[in-house]
Design a protein around this motif. Structure first.
Motif, PDB file in Angstrom:
ATOM      1  N   THR A  16      14.769 -25.758   5.244  1.00  0.00           N
ATOM      2  CA  THR A  16      13.986 -26.987   5.383  1.00  0.00           C
ATOM      3  C   THR A  16      13.507 -27.513   4.036  1.00  0.00           C
ATOM      4  O   THR A  16      13.398 -28.715   3.850  1.00  0.00           O
ATOM      5  CB  THR A  16      12.745 -26.765   6.269  1.00  0.00           C
ATOM      6  OG1 THR A  16      12.183 -25.522   5.929  1.00  0.00           O
ATOM      7  CG2 THR A  16      13.113 -26.794   7.730  1.00  0.00           C
ATOM      8  N   ASP A  49      13.402 -21.557  11.166  1.00  0.00           N
ATOM      9  CA  ASP A  49      12.465 -22.655  10.905  1.00  0.00           C
ATOM     10  C   ASP A  49      13.021 -23.948  11.509  1.00  0.00           C
ATOM     11  O   ASP A  49      13.826 -23.908  12.431  1.00  0.00           O
ATOM     12  CB  ASP A  49      12.210 -22.793   9.402  1.00  0.00           C
ATOM     13  CG  ASP A  49      13.486 -23.124   8.647  1.00  0.00           C
ATOM     14  OD1 ASP A  49      14.545 -23.281   9.289  1.00  0.00           O
ATOM     15  OD2 ASP A  49      13.429 -23.223   7.408  1.00  0.00           O
ATOM     16  N   GLN A  50      12.633 -25.084  10.982  1.00  0.00           N
ATOM     17  CA  GLN A  50      13.012 -26.369  11.580  1.00  0.00           C
ATOM     18  C   GLN A  50      14.370 -26.896  11.103  1.00  0.00           C
ATOM     19  O   GLN A  50      14.675 -28.074  11.294  1.00  0.00           O
ATOM     20  CB  GLN A  50      11.918 -27.411  11.267  1.00  0.00           C
ATOM     21  CG  GLN A  50      10.588 -27.133  11.959  1.00  0.00           C
ATOM     22  CD  GLN A  50      10.771 -27.034  13.462  1.00  0.00           C
ATOM     23  OE1 GLN A  50      11.268 -27.949  14.092  1.00  0.00           O
ATOM     24  NE2 GLN A  50      10.397 -25.887  14.041  1.00  0.00           N
ATOM     25  N   THR A  51      15.169 -26.046  10.462  1.00  0.00           N
ATOM     26  CA  THR A  51      16.441 -26.518   9.893  1.00  0.00           C
ATOM     27  C   THR A  51      17.281 -27.289  10.905  1.00  0.00           C
ATOM     28  O   THR A  51      17.714 -28.423  10.641  1.00  0.00           O
ATOM     29  CB  THR A  51      17.239 -25.320   9.343  1.00  0.00           C
ATOM     30  OG1 THR A  51      16.460 -24.702   8.322  1.00  0.00           O
ATOM     31  CG2 THR A  51      18.564 -25.754   8.770  1.00  0.00           C
ATOM     32  N   MET A  54      15.772 -30.658  11.862  1.00  0.00           N
ATOM     33  CA  MET A  54      15.873 -31.640  10.780  1.00  0.00           C
ATOM     34  C   MET A  54      17.276 -32.204  10.673  1.00  0.00           C
ATOM     35  O   MET A  54      17.467 -33.406  10.466  1.00  0.00           O
ATOM     36  CB  MET A  54      15.493 -30.987   9.442  1.00  0.00           C
ATOM     37  CG  MET A  54      14.004 -30.983   9.173  1.00  0.00           C
ATOM     38  SD  MET A  54      13.639 -30.110   7.645  1.00  0.00           S
ATOM     39  CE  MET A  54      13.872 -31.409   6.452  1.00  0.00           C
TER      40      MET A  54
END
Ligand code: UDP
Ligand code: MG
Length: 313
Positions: A16, A49-51, A54
Motif C-alpha cells: 500500500t 493490508d489494503q493492497t 487499492m
C-alpha cells in the motif's frame, strides 16, 4: 498496423505504501508512449493490508489496470507465474517488482530494444542500492551460483526485463513447480538484448521477502540448476574411501610383518568418527534437497490459486 500490446506483470505483497506512486509513475510513462496499448496486470499475493482493495479501486478508474488476486500468499515466483499465465494476448510482457526498485522509466527502453529485434530484453543493474548484510548475501549468491551451474544467469540481472510473445509462451510451457525466474529465462534462449539501469532502494515500506525466503530462493536456484553438489559428494566419497583403503593396507602390512600396532588414541578416534559422521550427514542433507524437490514436482500441485480476476474478459 494496430498498436503493439504490451503488458506489465507486477506481483505485489503488502505494498500500500508504494502503490499510489507506482500508479502515478506508470501512467506518466504510458502518456509519453501513446503508440503502445499498455496493460498492467497486478497480482495481489495474499496481502494482509489494503493492497487488493487499492488495486481494485484503481482498476475501476483506469481500464488499463487489471488485478489477479491469489487465495493466499504463494510467494513472488508463483505470483509472477500467475501473471505470465494470463499474458497470451500480449505481444510483449515486462516483468518487474512493485516497490519501484526497478524504475518504470526504463520500460520504454526495454520496449524499444524489443521492437528492434530482441526477444528477451534484460535490464542489467549498473549499481545496486542495497548495502550491508543483504548486499553481501546477494553478491555471495551470485558468485557461488555462477560457479555451480552449467548455464550461468546473466550477471546483475533480476526479475526486471521483457519477454516477447514466443518467450512468454515457452515460459508457460515449463512444467516445474520450483521456479527460479532469472535462471529459467536464461535457459529459454532466444535473441537477447540489454538495457542498463541503476537499482534503487525500495520507494517505501519494508522488504516483504524475509531473509529465510531469500535463502530458500537461493537454494532453489542452486539445486534446480546444478547437479554439482551431488557430484562433489561422489568425489568426496571416492577421496575418503581411497585414503581409508591406503591407510588400511598400511596397517595390515605392518601387522603381518610382526610390528605391533600403535595404540590409537581416544582423541584420534573421536575426531575421525565425528568428522566422517558430519560429512555423511551433509551428504544426506544434499540428497534430501534433491529428493524434496522431486517430491514436490511429483505432487503436481498448481503453483497458485486465483481468488478473483478483475479486468479480464
Ligand atoms: N512479493 C510478492 N510476494 C511475496 C513477497 C514479495 O509478490 O511473498 C513482491 C513484492 O511486493 C515486490 C517484489 O515481490 O513487488 C519484491 O519483493 P521485495 O522488495 O520484498 O524483495 P527484494 O527486493 O528484497 O528482493
Ligand atoms: Mg524490493
Amino acid at each position: 498496423m494496430s498498436s503493439p500490446k504490451v503488458a506489465l506483470v507486477i506481483p505485489a505483497f503488502n505494498e500500500t505504501a508504494v502503490l499510489p506512486e507506482l500508479f502515478r509513475r506508470l501512467t506518466a510513462i504510458f502518456d509519453t508512449q501513446p503508440g503502445i496499448a499498455w496493460s498492467v496486470i497486478l497480482i495481489d499475493d495474499g496481502s494482509r493490508d489494503q493492497t487488493a482493495a487499492m488495486i481494485q479501486t484503481h482498476c475501476a478508474q483506469d481500464q488499463r489496470f487489471r488485478l489477479l488476486a491469489l487465495s493466499r500468499n504463494f510467494g513472488f515466483q508463483s505470483a509472477l507465474m500467475a501473471g505470465l499465465d494470463h499474458c497470451s494476448e500480449f505481444d510483449a510482457v515486462v516483468t518487474m517488482d512493485a516497490d519501484l526498485q526497478d524504475p518504470p522509466e526504463i520500460i520504454p527502453e526495454l520496449v524499444a530494444k524489443w521492437q528492434s529485434g530482441g526477444s528477451v530484453v534484460l535490464a542489467v543493474r549498473r549499481t545496486r542500492a542495497e548495502s550491508g548484510l543483504r548486499r553481501l548475501g546477494f553478491d555471495l549468491f551470485h558468485r557461488v551460483f555462477s560457479r555451480l551451474v552449467d548455464l550461468p544467469i546473466e550477471r546483475n540481472t533480476g526479475t526486471f526485463g521483457l519477454l516477447d510473445k514466443a518467450a512468454v509462451s515457452a515460459f508457460q510451457q515449463l512444467p516445474e513447480s520450483h521456479r527460479f525466474f532469472p535462471g529459467l529465462r536464461s535457459w529459454l534462449g532466444f535473441e537477447r538484448a540489454e538495457v542498463f539501469y541503476d537499482r534503487k532502494e525500495r520507494a517505501a515500506g519494508e522488504p516483504g521477502q524475509s531473509f529465510t525466503r531469500l535463502v530458500r530462493y537461493a537454494f532453489d536456484g542452486i539445486f534446480s540448476f546444478s547437479r554439482l553438489p551431488l557430484r562433489l559428494l561422489t568425489i568426496c566419497g571416492v577421496f575418503v574411501a581411497t585414503m581409508g583403503f591406503a591407510v588400511g593396507v598400511f596397517f595390515i602390512v605392518r601387522r603381518l610383518m610382526g610390528n605391533e600396532i600403535a595404540q590409537v588414541g581416544f582423541t584420534t578416534l573421536v575426531t575421525l568418527v565425528l568428522f566422517i559422521g558430519g560429512v555423511q550427514l551433509i551428504g544426506i542433507g544434499v540428497l534430501g534437497e534433491y529428493l524434496g524437490r522431486v517430491y514436490d514436482e511429483v505432487k503436481r500441485r498448481p503453483n497458485y490459486i486465483i481468488k478473483q480476476r478483475i479486468g479480464f474478459e
